[in-house]
Design a protein around this motif. Structure first.
Motif, PDB file in Angstrom:
ATOM      1  N   ARG A  26       0.860  -1.282  -0.009  1.00  0.00           N
ATOM      2  CA  ARG A  26      -0.138   0.094  -0.146  1.00  0.00           C
ATOM      3  C   ARG A  26       0.874   1.393   0.005  1.00  0.00           C
ATOM      4  N   ARG A  27       2.002   0.971   0.774  1.00  0.00           N
ATOM      5  CA  ARG A  27       2.913   2.392   0.848  1.00  0.00           C
ATOM      6  C   ARG A  27       3.546   2.434  -0.307  1.00  0.00           C
ATOM      7  N   ILE A  28       3.910   1.631  -1.315  1.00  0.00           N
ATOM      8  CA  ILE A  28       4.506   1.484  -2.368  1.00  0.00           C
ATOM      9  C   ILE A  28       3.595   2.237  -3.304  1.00  0.00           C
ATOM     10  N   LYS A  29       2.365   1.766  -3.518  1.00  0.00           N
ATOM     11  CA  LYS A  29       1.305   2.328  -4.508  1.00  0.00           C
ATOM     12  C   LYS A  29       1.423   3.803  -4.127  1.00  0.00           C
ATOM     13  N   SER A  30       1.150   4.227  -2.942  1.00  0.00           N
ATOM     14  CA  SER A  30       1.125   5.515  -2.558  1.00  0.00           C
ATOM     15  C   SER A  30       2.291   6.480  -3.157  1.00  0.00           C
ATOM     16  N   TRP A  31       3.419   5.908  -3.256  1.00  0.00           N
ATOM     17  CA  TRP A  31       4.675   6.445  -3.641  1.00  0.00           C
ATOM     18  C   TRP A  31       4.394   6.578  -5.018  1.00  0.00           C
ATOM     19  N   GLU A  32       4.128   5.448  -5.820  1.00  0.00           N
ATOM     20  CA  GLU A  32       4.112   5.305  -7.409  1.00  0.00           C
ATOM     21  C   GLU A  32       3.195   6.315  -7.812  1.00  0.00           C
ATOM     22  N   ASP A  33       1.857   6.367  -7.155  1.00  0.00           N
ATOM     23  CA  ASP A  33       0.892   7.163  -7.439  1.00  0.00           C
ATOM     24  C   ASP A  33       1.079   8.700  -7.172  1.00  0.00           C
ATOM     25  N   GLY A  34       2.260   8.910  -6.693  1.00  0.00           N
ATOM     26  CA  GLY A  34       2.518  10.339  -6.226  1.00  0.00           C
ATOM     27  C   GLY A  34       1.734  10.965  -5.131  1.00  0.00           C
ATOM     28  N   VAL A  35       1.122   9.935  -4.229  1.00  0.00           N
ATOM     29  CA  VAL A  35       0.171  10.653  -3.116  1.00  0.00           C
ATOM     30  C   VAL A  35       1.084  11.036  -1.862  1.00  0.00           C
ATOM     31  N   ARG A  36       2.064  10.226  -1.647  1.00  0.00           N
ATOM     32  CA  ARG A  36       2.988  10.321  -0.557  1.00  0.00           C
ATOM     33  C   ARG A  36       4.421  10.342  -1.016  1.00  0.00           C
ATOM     34  N   GLN A  42      14.227   6.220   2.942  1.00  0.00           N
ATOM     35  CA  GLN A  42      13.393   5.169   1.975  1.00  0.00           C
ATOM     36  C   GLN A  42      13.825   5.349   0.433  1.00  0.00           C
ATOM     37  N   ALA A  43      14.222   6.471  -0.039  1.00  0.00           N
ATOM     38  CA  ALA A  43      14.760   6.629  -1.372  1.00  0.00           C
ATOM     39  C   ALA A  43      15.800   5.900  -1.559  1.00  0.00           C
ATOM     40  N   CYS A  44      16.831   5.841  -0.596  1.00  0.00           N
ATOM     41  CA  CYS A  44      18.035   5.299  -0.792  1.00  0.00           C
ATOM     42  C   CYS A  44      18.051   3.888  -0.788  1.00  0.00           C
ATOM     43  N   ASP A  45      17.201   3.269   0.287  1.00  0.00           N
ATOM     44  CA  ASP A  45      16.641   1.872   0.292  1.00  0.00           C
ATOM     45  C   ASP A  45      16.208   1.241  -1.173  1.00  0.00           C
ATOM     46  N   ILE A  46      15.275   2.000  -1.647  1.00  0.00           N
ATOM     47  CA  ILE A  46      14.761   1.637  -2.745  1.00  0.00           C
ATOM     48  C   ILE A  46      15.652   1.522  -4.082  1.00  0.00           C
ATOM     49  N   ALA A  47      16.571   2.856  -4.230  1.00  0.00           N
ATOM     50  CA  ALA A  47      17.213   2.964  -5.104  1.00  0.00           C
ATOM     51  C   ALA A  47      18.453   1.905  -5.061  1.00  0.00           C
ATOM     52  N   ASP A  48      18.819   1.593  -3.979  1.00  0.00           N
ATOM     53  CA  ASP A  48      20.014   0.461  -3.949  1.00  0.00           C
ATOM     54  C   ASP A  48      19.239  -0.895  -4.238  1.00  0.00           C
ATOM     55  N   LEU A  49      18.165  -1.261  -3.911  1.00  0.00           N
ATOM     56  CA  LEU A  49      17.635  -2.410  -4.421  1.00  0.00           C
ATOM     57  C   LEU A  49      17.376  -2.384  -5.652  1.00  0.00           C
ATOM     58  N   LEU A  50      16.913  -1.589  -6.408  1.00  0.00           N
ATOM     59  CA  LEU A  50      16.447  -1.240  -7.971  1.00  0.00           C
ATOM     60  C   LEU A  50      17.861  -1.002  -8.740  1.00  0.00           C
ATOM     61  N   HIS A  51      19.024  -0.975  -7.929  1.00  0.00           N
ATOM     62  CA  HIS A  51      20.245  -0.564  -8.553  1.00  0.00           C
ATOM     63  C   HIS A  51      20.133   0.540  -9.723  1.00  0.00           C
ATOM     64  N   THR A  53      19.774   5.213  -9.654  1.00  0.00           N
ATOM     65  CA  THR A  53      20.646   6.400  -8.775  1.00  0.00           C
ATOM     66  C   THR A  53      19.259   7.223  -8.350  1.00  0.00           C
ATOM     67  N   LEU A  54      19.424   8.087  -7.260  1.00  0.00           N
ATOM     68  CA  LEU A  54      18.279   8.833  -6.721  1.00  0.00           C
ATOM     69  C   LEU A  54      17.768   9.661  -7.708  1.00  0.00           C
ATOM     70  N   ASP A  55      18.285  10.201  -8.736  1.00  0.00           N
ATOM     71  CA  ASP A  55      17.979  11.088  -9.659  1.00  0.00           C
ATOM     72  C   ASP A  55      16.965  10.216 -10.651  1.00  0.00           C
ATOM     73  N   GLU A  56      17.378   8.989 -10.769  1.00  0.00           N
ATOM     74  CA  GLU A  56      16.361   8.009 -11.733  1.00  0.00           C
ATOM     75  C   GLU A  56      15.047   7.887 -10.957  1.00  0.00           C
ATOM     76  N   LEU A  57      15.327   7.569  -9.525  1.00  0.00           N
ATOM     77  CA  LEU A  57      14.265   7.202  -8.769  1.00  0.00           C
ATOM     78  C   LEU A  57      12.929   8.442  -8.792  1.00  0.00           C
ATOM     79  N   ALA A  58      13.816   9.600  -8.963  1.00  0.00           N
ATOM     80  CA  ALA A  58      13.117  10.764  -8.569  1.00  0.00           C
ATOM     81  C   ALA A  58      12.376  11.179 -10.117  1.00  0.00           C
ATOM     82  N   GLY A  59      12.833  10.496 -11.176  1.00  0.00           N
ATOM     83  CA  GLY A  59      12.308  10.776 -12.461  1.00  0.00           C
ATOM     84  C   GLY A  59      12.993  11.778 -13.092  1.00  0.00           C
ATOM     85  N   ARG A  60      14.237  12.303 -12.437  1.00  0.00           N
ATOM     86  CA  ARG A  60      15.181  13.505 -13.193  1.00  0.00           C
ATOM     87  C   ARG A  60      15.710  12.623 -14.504  1.00  0.00           C
TER      88      ARG A  60
END
Length: 122
Positions: A26-36, A42-51, A53-60
């Motif tokens: 549910r939390r991941i859905k809220s992030w992907e949907d831009g609600v939260r 959290q961003a670092c944890d996800i970026a590490d797991l997804l291999h 960068t934080l820029d990529e994760l942020a959509g930059r």
């Protein structure tokens, strides 16, 4: 969502399970949907797991480093897929290979003695 799927996590639940108890589908859905918004941790944890960068994760807009040698690109990609223990082993192997004067001499076209003199090793 694109980065999650590219990393092999087809569902939000799969990503949540990989991230651990502090993360829910549910939390991941809220992030992907831009609600939260993600915290930096959290961003670092996800970026590490997804291999990624934080820029990529942020959509930059991200421009990856381009190497002219395709073998370097393949090596970098393979390295990114390794676990930490394997990365350490590979780094040790690479250090051993580049410390060997005969390997450096073959690559540079110099004699072993010339390479040893330049490296300061005897």
């Amino acid at each position: 969502m694109r980065l999650r799927k590219e990393a092999g996590y087809k569902s939000r639940k799969a990503l949540a399970d990989a991230l651990g108890d502090d993360y829910s589908e549910r939390r991941i859905k809220s992030w992907e949907d831009g609600v939260r918004m993600l915290s930096l941790k959290q961003a670092c944890d996800i970026a590490d797991l997804l291999h990624c960068t934080l820029d990529e994760l942020a959509g930059r807009d991200f421009q990856p480093v381009s190497y002219s040698d395709p073998r370097q690109q393949a090596l970098n990609h393979s390295y990114s897929l390794l676990d930490e223990k394997s990365k350490g082993e590979l780094s040790g192997l690479a250090a051993t290979m580049t410390a060997d004067p005969s390997r450096l001499a073959a690559k540079s076209g110099q004699g072993v003695e010339d390479v040893v003199d330049e490296e300061g090793a005897a």
